[in-house]
Design an enzyme around this catalytic site. Structure first.
Site, PDB file in Angstrom:
ATOM      1  N   HIS A  79       0.938  -1.010   0.306  1.00 45.76           N
ATOM      2  CA  HIS A  79      -0.362  -0.099   0.147  1.00 45.76           C
ATOM      3  C   HIS A  79       0.783   1.037   0.130  1.00 45.76           C
ATOM      4  O   HIS A  79       1.938   0.924   0.911  1.00 45.76           O
ATOM      5  CB  HIS A  79      -1.063  -0.055   1.072  1.00 45.76           C
ATOM      6  CG  HIS A  79      -2.228   0.803   1.042  1.00 45.76           C
ATOM      7  ND1 HIS A  79      -1.540   2.779   1.362  1.00 45.76           N
ATOM      8  CD2 HIS A  79      -3.356   0.602   0.830  1.00 45.76           C
ATOM      9  CE1 HIS A  79      -2.868   3.022   1.202  1.00 45.76           C
ATOM     10  NE2 HIS A  79      -3.829   2.163   1.393  1.00 45.76           N
ATOM     11  N   ASP A  84       2.821  -4.233   7.905  1.00 42.27           N
ATOM     12  CA  ASP A  84       1.581  -3.472   8.077  1.00 42.27           C
ATOM     13  C   ASP A  84       0.945  -4.544   8.342  1.00 42.27           C
ATOM     14  O   ASP A  84       0.655  -5.358   7.081  1.00 42.27           O
ATOM     15  CB  ASP A  84       1.458  -2.651   6.525  1.00 42.27           C
ATOM     16  CG  ASP A  84       0.711  -2.515   6.079  1.00 42.27           C
ATOM     17  OD1 ASP A  84      -0.321  -2.580   6.907  1.00 42.27           O
ATOM     18  OD2 ASP A  84       0.651  -1.418   5.186  1.00 42.27           O
ATOM     19  N   GLN A 107      -4.907  -5.311   7.046  1.00 43.63           N
ATOM     20  CA  GLN A 107      -5.355  -6.587   6.314  1.00 43.63           C
ATOM     21  C   GLN A 107      -5.462  -7.346   6.556  1.00 43.63           C
ATOM     22  O   GLN A 107      -6.192  -8.603   6.727  1.00 43.63           O
ATOM     23  CB  GLN A 107      -5.298  -6.484   5.144  1.00 43.63           C
ATOM     24  CG  GLN A 107      -5.242  -5.304   4.243  1.00 43.63           C
ATOM     25  CD  GLN A 107      -6.929  -4.539   4.329  1.00 43.63           C
ATOM     26  OE1 GLN A 107      -7.877  -5.211   3.988  1.00 43.63           O
ATOM     27  NE2 GLN A 107      -6.690  -3.383   3.575  1.00 43.63           N
ATOM     28  N   LYS A 122     -10.557  -1.109  10.092  1.00 45.74           N
ATOM     29  CA  LYS A 122     -11.140  -2.248   9.828  1.00 45.74           C
ATOM     30  C   LYS A 122     -11.225  -2.846   9.867  1.00 45.74           C
ATOM     31  O   LYS A 122     -11.431  -4.378   9.425  1.00 45.74           O
ATOM     32  CB  LYS A 122      -9.599  -2.480   8.535  1.00 45.74           C
ATOM     33  CG  LYS A 122      -9.095  -1.133   7.617  1.00 45.74           C
ATOM     34  CD  LYS A 122      -7.551  -1.398   6.983  1.00 45.74           C
ATOM     35  CE  LYS A 122      -7.597   0.105   5.786  1.00 45.74           C
ATOM     36  NZ  LYS A 122      -8.362  -0.103   4.699  1.00 45.74           N
ATOM     37  N   CYS A 137      -4.844   2.664  -3.781  1.00 46.63           N
ATOM     38  CA  CYS A 137      -3.294   2.622  -3.228  1.00 46.63           C
ATOM     39  C   CYS A 137      -2.614   2.114  -3.555  1.00 46.63           C
ATOM     40  O   CYS A 137      -1.988   1.201  -2.384  1.00 46.63           O
ATOM     41  CB  CYS A 137      -3.770   3.053  -1.520  1.00 46.63           C
ATOM     42  SG  CYS A 137      -4.689   4.403  -1.314  1.00 46.63           S
TER      43      CYS A 137
END
Length: 415
Positions: A132, A209, A212, A235, A373
């Protein structure tokens, strides 16, 4: 002696779960809503909405700035969220959890407080093609200021990281590695433990990261072996403007503050300032207190379901949706990783992604269209954009059927 079989997990009562999410009952353009944009933001259960509402109705005050009861209650809610996040990600200490506005702020905190003071000309930061923008642009910004470079490890046609190449690129000039746990476009799950092990062999810190990953799988930062892990609240059922950075204490103690202001200090004089210890050193100003009350409620909700049950259901739904899309003529699916979360990026031959998304919306179907993104990933696949259907545990096979039927109707309009 034969081992006892693993007990069967009770299946999710999805209709009962859906009743917990008020927005799922909404109609869009006079059609029942099919919300397949969960990788963008998740819907909120009633318990999260009520936690935010309760804060403003009953406890609204600032944190750590008053001895009155409301201030104590607000502080307890805010610090309770830190405890909940520490438990959720299996952090060794709550003091290693920095509360932020989300993964973007968390990564920028590492970029400016950890990387910037350490980088010099000739150094490099290693990331991957599937990242991302939030895990690319901050590194470019600090690299420009220091003369360092940003390198990207390649992926294969299935959308899987070529781990061997990533390891080969962990050369001595690399001072930090940055990898997504789960691709927001492809759903690909990266082998973080293996990557972290190779980074540790070379003394290279690893940032992950986890935006997700956190909505779909249990997170154990100690078992993963990384140095930094970032999550985003919205999220994973929580309010927007919430998130966290976990970092090893040795790094936090050596990092100067990124933001300056109130509540991140011990003493301020014009001759100099003495900063607070982590985590408060990195939490200047008034935070999103009500939002973090919602974070604690969201974590409680997810833990109440249990990730084993949640994951089993979502994987079955992903397989069902993938097979249904594959049966449609002219569909190209991007990302065929052996391990992936419930995200499907695709295109319909001869149709632009944005046109498709607009027409699907008129059918009551909410999907994402665009570059997500992730420009470098779009360039890799040679397309300007894709459609993305991202599923959650409150979605159903009946919704998948409705989604596929809607694609069929849209296809007739476009072809």
């Amino acid at each position: 002696m034969n081992a006892k079989p693993e007990p069967l997990l009770p299946p999710l009562d999805v209709e009962r779960i859906r009743a917990d999410f008020p927005l799922l009952a909404r109609k869009v353009h006079d059609k029942p809503l099919i919300y397949f944009d969960n990788a963008n933001t998740g819907q909120k259960p009633r318990s999260v909405i009520e936690a935010v509402d309760r804060h403003y109705r009953e406890h609204n005050a600032n944190v750590a700035r008053a001895v009155h009861l409301l201030g104590e209650e607000a502080t307890a809610a805010y610090e309770g969220a830190r405890d909940a996040i520490a438990r959720f990600i299996h952090a060794p200490s709550r003091d290693e959890v920095i509360l932020t506005s989300g993964t973007t702020q968390s990564i920028n905190l590492v970029a400016y407080s950890y990387a910037l003071p350490r980088l010099k000309a000739g150094d490099a930061i290693l990331t991957t093609v599937m990242e991302h923008h939030a895990n690319i642009v901050p590194w470019q910004l600090v690299a420009e200021r220091t003369g360092a470079t940003v390198k990207a490890a390649p992926i294969d046609a299935n959308g899987e990281l070529i781990v061997e190449r990533f390891v080969e690129m962990l050369t001595p000039e690399v001072k930090l590695a940055c990898v997504t746990h789960v691709s927001n476009v492809l759903g690909t799950v990266n082998p973080i433990r293996e990557i972290a092990r190779e980074c540790r062999k070379r003394g290279i810190p690893l940032l992950v990261d986890g935006s997700q990953a956190a909505p779909h799988r249990p997170i154990d930062v100690q078992a993963l072996g990384c140095d930094f892990y970032a999550i985003t609240g919205h999220k994973m059922l929580a309010p927007t403007g919430t998130g966290a950075l976990w970092a090893k204490r040795e790094h936090l103690m050596a990092m100067p503050p990124f933001f300056g202001g109130g509540e991140m200090i011990r003493e301020v004089r014009f001759e100099g300032t003495v900063f607070a210890d982590p985590p408060h050193r990195f939490e200047a100003g008034t935070p999103n207190i009500a939002g973090f009350a919602g974070v604690a409620a969201a974590i409680e909700y997810l833990e109440g379901i249990g990730f084993d049950r949640l994951k089993a259901y979502e994987q079955d739904l992903l397989a069902y949706a993938t097979a249904a899309l594959e049966n449609l003529p002219g569909i190209r699916i991007f990302g065929r990783a052996k391990e992936k979360e419930p995200v499907i990026s695709f295109l319909l031959e001869g149709a632009h992604a944005n046109d498709m998304a607009t027409l699907l919306d008129l059918q009551g179907v909410a999907v994402r269209s665009g570059h997500h993104c992730a420009h470098p990933l779009m360039h890799f696949f040679g397309v300007p954009a894709t459609l993305r259907a991202s599923l959650a545990f409150y979605n159903t096979k009946a919704e998948v059927d409705g989604f596929v039927d809607a694609i069929g109707r849209v296809r007739k309009l476009l072809m």
